[in-house]
Scaffold this motif. Structure first.
Motif, PDB file in Angstrom:
ATOM      1  N   ILE A  99       6.589   0.638 -21.184  1.00  0.00           N
ATOM      2  CA  ILE A  99       7.769   0.132 -20.491  1.00  0.00           C
ATOM      3  C   ILE A  99       7.394  -0.315 -19.083  1.00  0.00           C
ATOM      4  CG2 ILE A  99      10.092   0.714 -19.689  1.00  0.00           C
ATOM      5  CD1 ILE A  99       9.955   3.070 -21.778  1.00  0.00           C
ATOM      6  N   PRO A 100       7.669  -1.530 -18.699  1.00  0.00           N
ATOM      7  CA  PRO A 100       7.383  -1.964 -17.321  1.00  0.00           C
ATOM      8  C   PRO A 100       8.288  -1.216 -16.340  1.00  0.00           C
ATOM      9  CG  PRO A 100       7.675  -3.842 -18.786  1.00  0.00           C
ATOM     10  CD  PRO A 100       8.147  -2.643 -19.542  1.00  0.00           C
ATOM     11  N   LEU A 101       7.685  -0.635 -15.321  1.00  0.00           N
ATOM     12  CA  LEU A 101       8.436   0.142 -14.329  1.00  0.00           C
ATOM     13  C   LEU A 101       8.074  -0.329 -12.927  1.00  0.00           C
ATOM     14  CD1 LEU A 101       9.233   3.906 -14.250  1.00  0.00           C
ATOM     15  CD2 LEU A 101       8.113   2.892 -12.259  1.00  0.00           C
ATOM     16  N   LEU A 102       9.078  -0.697 -12.166  1.00  0.00           N
ATOM     17  CA  LEU A 102       8.906  -1.088 -10.768  1.00  0.00           C
ATOM     18  C   LEU A 102       9.177   0.122  -9.888  1.00  0.00           C
ATOM     19  CD1 LEU A 102       8.609  -3.231  -8.472  1.00  0.00           C
ATOM     20  CD2 LEU A 102      11.083  -3.580  -8.663  1.00  0.00           C
ATOM     21  N   PHE A 103       8.184   0.543  -9.108  1.00  0.00           N
ATOM     22  CA  PHE A 103       8.340   1.653  -8.167  1.00  0.00           C
ATOM     23  C   PHE A 103       8.493   1.078  -6.764  1.00  0.00           C
ATOM     24  CE2 PHE A 103       6.473   4.448  -4.973  1.00  0.00           C
ATOM     25  CZ  PHE A 103       7.173   5.623  -5.173  1.00  0.00           C
ATOM     26  N   VAL A 104       9.525   1.551  -6.049  1.00  0.00           N
ATOM     27  CA  VAL A 104       9.790   1.067  -4.692  1.00  0.00           C
ATOM     28  C   VAL A 104       9.788   2.249  -3.727  1.00  0.00           C
ATOM     29  CG1 VAL A 104      11.313  -0.303  -3.229  1.00  0.00           C
ATOM     30  CG2 VAL A 104      11.223  -0.758  -5.690  1.00  0.00           C
ATOM     31  N   HIS A 105       8.948   2.179  -2.715  1.00  0.00           N
ATOM     32  CA  HIS A 105       8.824   3.264  -1.740  1.00  0.00           C
ATOM     33  C   HIS A 105       9.860   3.130  -0.632  1.00  0.00           C
ATOM     34  CE1 HIS A 105       7.101   0.756   1.453  1.00  0.00           C
ATOM     35  NE2 HIS A 105       6.443   0.108   0.501  1.00  0.00           N
ATOM     36  N   GLY A 106       9.809   4.042   0.322  1.00  0.00           N
ATOM     37  CA  GLY A 106      10.721   4.005   1.462  1.00  0.00           C
ATOM     38  C   GLY A 106       9.969   4.107   2.778  1.00  0.00           C
ATOM     39  N   TRP A 107      10.678   4.531   3.832  1.00  0.00           N
ATOM     40  CA  TRP A 107      10.066   4.763   5.142  1.00  0.00           C
ATOM     41  C   TRP A 107      10.103   6.252   5.433  1.00  0.00           C
ATOM     42  CZ3 TRP A 107      10.991   7.142   9.755  1.00  0.00           C
ATOM     43  CH2 TRP A 107      10.140   6.800  10.818  1.00  0.00           C
ATOM     44  N   PRO A 108       9.045   6.873   5.949  1.00  0.00           N
ATOM     45  CA  PRO A 108       7.804   6.245   6.422  1.00  0.00           C
ATOM     46  C   PRO A 108       6.709   6.256   5.362  1.00  0.00           C
ATOM     47  CG  PRO A 108       7.843   8.507   7.159  1.00  0.00           C
ATOM     48  CD  PRO A 108       9.088   8.305   6.322  1.00  0.00           C
ATOM     49  N   GLY A 109       6.994   5.674   4.229  1.00  0.00           N
ATOM     50  CA  GLY A 109       6.028   5.623   3.155  1.00  0.00           C
ATOM     51  C   GLY A 109       5.387   4.265   3.023  1.00  0.00           C
ATOM     52  N   SER A 110       4.706   4.085   1.906  1.00  0.00           N
ATOM     53  CA  SER A 110       4.042   2.828   1.576  1.00  0.00           C
ATOM     54  C   SER A 110       3.685   2.897   0.098  1.00  0.00           C
ATOM     55  CB  SER A 110       2.770   2.646   2.421  1.00  0.00           C
ATOM     56  OG  SER A 110       1.784   3.622   2.065  1.00  0.00           O
ATOM     57  N   PHE A 111       2.876   1.963  -0.360  1.00  0.00           N
ATOM     58  CA  PHE A 111       2.398   2.016  -1.740  1.00  0.00           C
ATOM     59  C   PHE A 111       1.692   3.336  -2.023  1.00  0.00           C
ATOM     60  CE2 PHE A 111      -1.216   0.661   0.689  1.00  0.00           C
ATOM     61  CZ  PHE A 111      -2.319   1.206   0.037  1.00  0.00           C
ATOM     62  N   LEU A 112       1.216   4.006  -0.973  1.00  0.00           N
ATOM     63  CA  LEU A 112       0.509   5.279  -1.114  1.00  0.00           C
ATOM     64  C   LEU A 112       1.376   6.339  -1.795  1.00  0.00           C
ATOM     65  CD1 LEU A 112      -2.120   6.805  -0.377  1.00  0.00           C
ATOM     66  CD2 LEU A 112      -1.045   7.428   1.785  1.00  0.00           C
ATOM     67  N   GLU A 113       2.699   6.227  -1.674  1.00  0.00           N
ATOM     68  CA  GLU A 113       3.592   7.203  -2.296  1.00  0.00           C
ATOM     69  C   GLU A 113       3.432   7.245  -3.814  1.00  0.00           C
ATOM     70  OE1 GLU A 113       7.687   7.893  -1.026  1.00  0.00           O
ATOM     71  OE2 GLU A 113       7.391   6.326   0.477  1.00  0.00           O
ATOM     72  N   ALA A 114       2.960   6.156  -4.402  1.00  0.00           N
ATOM     73  CA  ALA A 114       2.811   6.097  -5.861  1.00  0.00           C
ATOM     74  C   ALA A 114       1.456   6.623  -6.333  1.00  0.00           C
ATOM     75  CB  ALA A 114       2.997   4.660  -6.340  1.00  0.00           C
ATOM     76  N   ARG A 115       0.621   7.044  -5.416  1.00  0.00           N
ATOM     77  CA  ARG A 115      -0.767   7.398  -5.740  1.00  0.00           C
ATOM     78  C   ARG A 115      -0.870   8.440  -6.860  1.00  0.00           C
ATOM     79  NH1 ARG A 115      -5.088   9.184  -1.049  1.00  0.00           N
ATOM     80  NH2 ARG A 115      -7.005   8.795  -2.249  1.00  0.00           N
ATOM     81  N   LYS A 116      -0.005   9.433  -6.848  1.00  0.00           N
ATOM     82  CA  LYS A 116      -0.109  10.528  -7.814  1.00  0.00           C
ATOM     83  C   LYS A 116       0.638  10.271  -9.111  1.00  0.00           C
ATOM     84  CE  LYS A 116      -0.550  13.936  -4.088  1.00  0.00           C
ATOM     85  NZ  LYS A 116       0.018  15.160  -3.464  1.00  0.00           N
ATOM     86  N   ILE A 117       1.663   9.425  -9.065  1.00  0.00           N
ATOM     87  CA  ILE A 117       2.454   9.215 -10.279  1.00  0.00           C
ATOM     88  C   ILE A 117       1.915   8.082 -11.151  1.00  0.00           C
ATOM     89  CG2 ILE A 117       4.538  10.148  -9.216  1.00  0.00           C
ATOM     90  CD1 ILE A 117       5.602   7.282  -8.987  1.00  0.00           C
ATOM     91  N   VAL A 118       1.139   7.169 -10.582  1.00  0.00           N
ATOM     92  CA  VAL A 118       0.615   6.049 -11.371  1.00  0.00           C
ATOM     93  C   VAL A 118      -0.219   6.536 -12.556  1.00  0.00           C
ATOM     94  CG1 VAL A 118      -1.005   4.107 -11.344  1.00  0.00           C
ATOM     95  CG2 VAL A 118       0.751   4.275  -9.588  1.00  0.00           C
ATOM     96  N   PRO A 119      -1.209   7.422 -12.341  1.00  0.00           N
ATOM     97  CA  PRO A 119      -1.996   7.863 -13.505  1.00  0.00           C
ATOM     98  C   PRO A 119      -1.185   8.681 -14.516  1.00  0.00           C
ATOM     99  CG  PRO A 119      -2.613   9.099 -11.534  1.00  0.00           C
ATOM    100  CD  PRO A 119      -1.740   7.975 -11.085  1.00  0.00           C
ATOM    101  N   LEU A 120      -0.147   9.357 -14.064  1.00  0.00           N
ATOM    102  CA  LEU A 120       0.690  10.135 -14.974  1.00  0.00           C
ATOM    103  C   LEU A 120       1.583   9.226 -15.813  1.00  0.00           C
ATOM    104  CD1 LEU A 120       1.796  13.043 -12.586  1.00  0.00           C
ATOM    105  CD2 LEU A 120       0.020  13.112 -14.347  1.00  0.00           C
ATOM    106  N   LEU A 121       2.220   8.270 -15.172  1.00  0.00           N
ATOM    107  CA  LEU A 121       3.141   7.387 -15.881  1.00  0.00           C
ATOM    108  C   LEU A 121       2.435   6.491 -16.889  1.00  0.00           C
ATOM    109  CD1 LEU A 121       5.496   6.334 -12.942  1.00  0.00           C
ATOM    110  CD2 LEU A 121       6.163   7.652 -14.970  1.00  0.00           C
ATOM    111  N   THR A 122       1.181   6.166 -16.633  1.00  0.00           N
ATOM    112  CA  THR A 122       0.459   5.259 -17.525  1.00  0.00           C
ATOM    113  C   THR A 122      -0.284   5.990 -18.635  1.00  0.00           C
ATOM    114  OG1 THR A 122      -1.400   5.262 -15.960  1.00  0.00           O
ATOM    115  CG2 THR A 122       0.177   3.447 -15.784  1.00  0.00           C
ATOM    116  N   GLN A 123      -0.223   7.318 -18.649  1.00  0.00           N
ATOM    117  CA  GLN A 123      -0.899   8.096 -19.688  1.00  0.00           C
ATOM    118  C   GLN A 123      -0.400   7.736 -21.082  1.00  0.00           C
ATOM    119  OE1 GLN A 123      -0.442  12.278 -18.985  1.00  0.00           O
ATOM    120  NE2 GLN A 123      -2.089  12.392 -17.487  1.00  0.00           N
TER     121      GLN A 123
END
Length: 393
Positions: A99-123
């Motif tokens: 399933i295509p999933l768009l992740f959107v971060h906030g402040w004071p975050g960045s793309f770095l917020e997705a660092r831990k969930i990317v490998p889990l979601l793509t398993q």
């Protein structure tokens, strides 16, 4: 135009300039035994500045990010603002029907917020759905180009996110976000819901009191959540007013002083998380992305001005989206409202409750957040099959 692979590579000259500024920094004094009463303790900043100056290896962490996260840039057009070079993480699953999933971060975050969930979601697993993950770097944040003129509001951020997914060939997708990511994915669900965005999930759970609300109808836990939100707005919400009214004034300090930027963001990392054991290098990597950002630290502040002073505010406006909505409740987030309130956010089909967790759910509690998303979109879940032909298995 096709996406262009991107590797973070900060010029040596910028690293040398940063170290010179750190070496010349001047710190204020501190009142005795003041702790956090007046803001970030001096000892914390002294320790972090010392580490940033001597010991922290940006090249090491830069290489880790480049290895762990497949990054790209792509020109994305937005009505009235031309084309912006957008940076994003794009990790495809091995599962054909992911399933295509768009992740959107906030402040004071960045793309770095997705660092831990990317490998889990793509398993890949027979036990849970898998996702193709796109972690958007918001315009003005990280390595995405910022807008060059005023009026770049939540609708424009939403347009960027939707246009990026379409450009990647994901004509139908789901979205997830917290903080500003909540506001932006809500707008995506409002504007592009049904046709492109099929469902959304958030870990920033807000909402207004329902008609006829009475305090005595709440549980003790819900009353504690409201009390927590009240304390936050009284003692920790001044940053919103500053960034929403005078981002340019604040921007001079954050653009010129790495120590000022460190203190400004570290305050939020330390106080908004739920006893998360921040490692000094984690903090410095988070801050360094802001310091080396394409638009400079001020680029991330302007969303507050546009959305709050000139736009729809933190809660957004308009009718609640009709597409399925999933909520993850983390008890130590900044704002914790009763479920009778959060039900007004939209077509709530899933609630995930947790015993701990603060504002940065994707980073603090990645396993718990991903488990909620899997349960929402998995077999027997309330949003199973919302993207036609893509079950996640």
């Amino acid at each position: 135009m096709a996406e262009t692979p991107y590797k973070i590579s900060i010029p040596d000259a910028l690293l040398e300039r940063l170290h010179k500024k750190l070496e010349l920094s001047t710190l204020p004094d501190e009142l005795e035994n003041s702790g956090w009463d007046y803001g970030v303790p001096l000892a914390d900043i002294q320790r972090l500045v010392a580490r940033w100056t001597n010991g922290y290896d940006w090249r090491h962490h830069e290489a880790l990010l480049n290895t762990e996260l497949p990054q790209f840039t792509r020109p994305i057009s937005v009505d009235g603002h031309g084309t912006l070079a957008i940076h994003y993480v794009h990790q495809r699953s091995e599962v054909v029907g992911a399933i295509p999933l768009l992740f959107v971060h906030g402040w004071p975050g960045s793309f770095l917020e997705a660092r831990k969930i990317v490998p889990l979601l793509t398993q890949k697993s027979v036990d849970h759905p898998s996702f193709h993950v796109v972690a958007l770097g918001l315009p003005g944040f990280g390595f995405s180009e910022g807008a060059s003129k005023s009026g770049f509001n939540i609708a424009q951020h939403a347009e960027i996110g939707n246009n990026l997914m379409l450009a990647l060939g994901y004509n139908e997708y789901v979205a997830q976000g917290g903080d500003w990511g909540h506001v932006i994915t809500r707008k995506i669900a409002q504007v592009y819901g049904g046709k492109h965005c099929k469902a959304w999930h958030t870990n920033t759970v807000m909402g207004d009191p329902p008609e006829g609300f009475a305090l005595d109808t709440l549980t003790d836990k819900e009353k504690e959540g409201l009390a927590r939100a009240e304390v936050f707005f009284k003692t920790g919400g001044a940053y919103v007013q500053q960034q929403a009214t005078q981002p340019q004034t604040l921007g001079y300090a954050l653009a010129d002083s790495p120590v000022g930027l460190l203190a400004w963001i570290y305050d939020r990392l330390a106080t908004w998380a739920d006893n998360y054991p921040w490692d000094d290098d984690e903090v410095l990597t988070w801050i360094s992305i802001y310091w080396f950002s394409r638009a400079g630290p001020i680029g991330s502040l302007r969303i507050y001005f546009e959305a709050i002073s000139r736009g729809d505010g933190l809660a957004g406006s308009g009718a609640p989206p009709e597409i399925p909505l999933g909520l993850s409740h983390f008890p130590n987030d900044l704002v914790v409202v009763p479920k009778s309130w959060s039900r007004k956010l939209g077509n709530v089909v899933f609630d995930g409750d947790h015993d701990g967790g603060g504002h940065f759910a994707a980073y603090e509690k990645p396993v718990e957040l991903v488990d909620d998303i899997r349960r929402m979109f998995g077999r027997n879940g309330p949003a199973f099959g919302v993207v036609p032909g893509l079950s996640g298995y």
